[in-house]
Motif scaffolding. Structure first.
Motif, short mmCIF file in Angstrom:
data_model
loop_
_atom_site.label_atom_id
_atom_site.label_comp_id
_atom_site.label_asym_id
_atom_site.label_seq_id
_atom_site.Cartn_x
_atom_site.Cartn_y
_atom_site.Cartn_z
N ARG A 68 7.32 0.38 1.74
CA ARG A 68 6.81 1.75 1.71
C ARG A 68 7.50 2.63 2.75
NH1 ARG A 68 0.64 0.66 2.75
NH2 ARG A 68 0.41 -1.24 1.54
N ARG A 69 7.81 3.83 2.32
CA ARG A 69 8.26 4.82 3.31
C ARG A 69 7.08 5.73 3.59
NH1 ARG A 69 9.33 9.78 0.91
NH2 ARG A 69 9.80 9.80 -1.33
N ARG A 90 5.68 2.79 -7.41
CA ARG A 90 5.81 1.37 -7.07
C ARG A 90 5.11 0.50 -8.11
NH1 ARG A 90 5.22 3.38 -1.67
NH2 ARG A 90 2.96 3.12 -1.82
N GLN A 91 3.93 0.94 -8.55
CA GLN A 91 3.21 0.19 -9.57
C GLN A 91 4.01 0.09 -10.86
OE1 GLN A 91 -0.56 2.41 -9.66
NE2 GLN A 91 -1.60 0.56 -8.98
N ALA A 92 4.62 1.21 -11.27
CA ALA A 92 5.40 1.23 -12.50
C ALA A 92 6.63 0.33 -12.37
CB ALA A 92 5.82 2.66 -12.83
N ARG A 93 7.29 0.38 -11.23
CA ARG A 93 8.47 -0.47 -11.01
C ARG A 93 8.08 -1.94 -11.03
NH1 ARG A 93 13.85 -1.13 -11.56
NH2 ARG A 93 14.84 -2.12 -9.77
N GLN A 94 6.99 -2.27 -10.39
CA GLN A 94 6.54 -3.66 -10.38
C GLN A 94 6.20 -4.15 -11.78
OE1 GLN A 94 2.59 -4.74 -8.77
NE2 GLN A 94 3.69 -6.12 -7.40
N ALA A 95 5.49 -3.33 -12.55
CA ALA A 95 5.12 -3.71 -13.91
C ALA A 95 6.37 -3.89 -14.77
CB ALA A 95 4.21 -2.66 -14.52
#
Length: 371
Positions: free
Chosen positions: A76-77, A92-97
């Motif tokens: 996280r920045r 971040r959630q979309a990237r992880q999914a």
């Protein structure tokens, strides 16, 4: 949609199964227990999916290991505001999914996973996808969600404000946060003759109203899966003869002395079907409920709006905007009851939205047409 890959020199095809409407992977690599987590992560970043042929439990461990690498790579920045923190969190959630969805498992006809130590997923998959047809490929992450949803449905969720358990179906939001249910369980009823439950979901608020002595409830939802879930829950609780279910965008025909709605709390875009219970683009459902409520209220009737102010703390919607929408709809606020959240994230300092969650208040607004 179909997916295609080459295995042992043979071109193979199967149905692509995705409840989140993710596009089928363009390139698939077949792998087994010899695949290292670093290589699996690299393949995912390169846009390549992995079709697993090894041990099922090893695939679960690999998914966790890839998840840890995603976390480390996406440190996280600092956010300049709560709004920026929210949008960064969603990114971040979309990237992880997206990356975790690259680990795939095969599903044979009959909803059978042909892997060593694979669980029996036939009942869980039938609940989520319907009757088994041909061979399919699904992301392991989604399949684990299907299995988890089956366990929620089987065991149910204890709802203290109801004094009973609600059994959510796959794709239907679980009433795990009980504070909003408590508000509906305690508010003074303007009438016990009839109520509309708008966007019923699991049917939990309809059940609370019926348990409080409301003679009849009309429950609406756009999602047939939610209506089936609500019907099953109310039947199990003994309310079958007192509830009617209507597939509708918000309101059923007619008027009622009490109309209740717990719309999605955050005006943002959902990325999966179940997120429609959390995210409401442009506050469409909230504004639709307010704008049309007066036409469905009997004289001296009340509309209850159950809403968190989390959007206000995240800078996504202001209190002034909410009050303006209420006034523009020709409604008057009769009263408001507040409660604080009890879920663990409200007190978790490591949550990226901790400051907003710690300040959150959930309210039941009692509304009426201008009198």
């Amino acid at each position: 949609m179909l997916v295609h890959w080459v295995e042992d020199g043979e071109e193979l095809t199967a149905e692509w199964r995705s409840e989140n409407n993710a596009p089928p992977p363009a390139e698939i690599v077949v792998a087994d227990d010899d695949l290292a987590a670093d290589e699996a992560y690299r393949l995912a970043v390169d846009g390549k999916a992995v079709l697993w042929r090894g041990d099922f439990q090893n695939a679960r461990q690999l998914l966790q290991a890839v998840g840890r690498r995603i976390d480390r790579a996406g440190k996280r920045r600092p956010a300049k505001s709560a709004t920026e923190a929210f949008h960064l969190h969603r990114q971040r959630q979309a990237r992880q999914a997206q990356l975790l969805g690259k680990l795939l498992v095969p599903v044979d006809p009959g909803h059978v996973v042909p892997l060593r130590r694979a669980p029996d997923v036939r009942e869980a998959c039938t609940e989520a996808y319907g009757p088994a047809e041909g061979a399919a490929v699904v992301s392991l992450r989604e399949l684990l969600g299907v299995i988890g949803a089956h366990e929620w449905r089987r065991k149910g969720v204890e709802v203290p404000g109801l004094g009973a358990r609600i059994h959510p179906h796959y794709g239907v939001f679980s009433p795990a946060r009980g504070e909003y249910v408590d508000l509906v369980a305690a508010a003074p009823l303007p009438s016990t003759r009839l109520a509309f439950d708008i966007g019923t979901g699991s049917g939990v608020l309809a059940a609370v109203l019926l348990a409080r002595g409301v003679e009849s409830v009309v429950a609406t939802d756009l999602d047939q899966r939610a209506l089936d879930c609500a019907r099953e829950n109310l039947d199990r609780l003994g309310f079958a003869g007192r509830a009617r279910f209507v597939q509708a965008d918000l309101f059923p025909p007619g008027e009622a002395p009490l109309v209740v709605c717990n719309p999605p709390w955050l005006p943002a875009k959902p990325t999966s079907p179940i997120e429609h219970a959390i995210y409401d683009p442009g506050s469409r459902m909230l504004r639709g409920y307010l704008d049309r409520l007066g036409k469905h209220l009997e004289p001296d009737g009340e509309g209850w709006l159950v809403l968190s102010d989390l959007a206000e703390h995240l800078g996504l919607r202001s209190r002034a905007e909410l009050l303006e929408a209420i006034d523009a709809a020709g409604l008057t606020v009769l009263g408001k009851t507040d409660t604080r959240p009890r879920h663990p994230r409200a007190s978790d300092p490591d949550d990226p939205l901790h400051a907003a969650r710690a300040a959150e208040v959930t309210s039941l607004w009692r509304l009426a047409g201008h009198r």
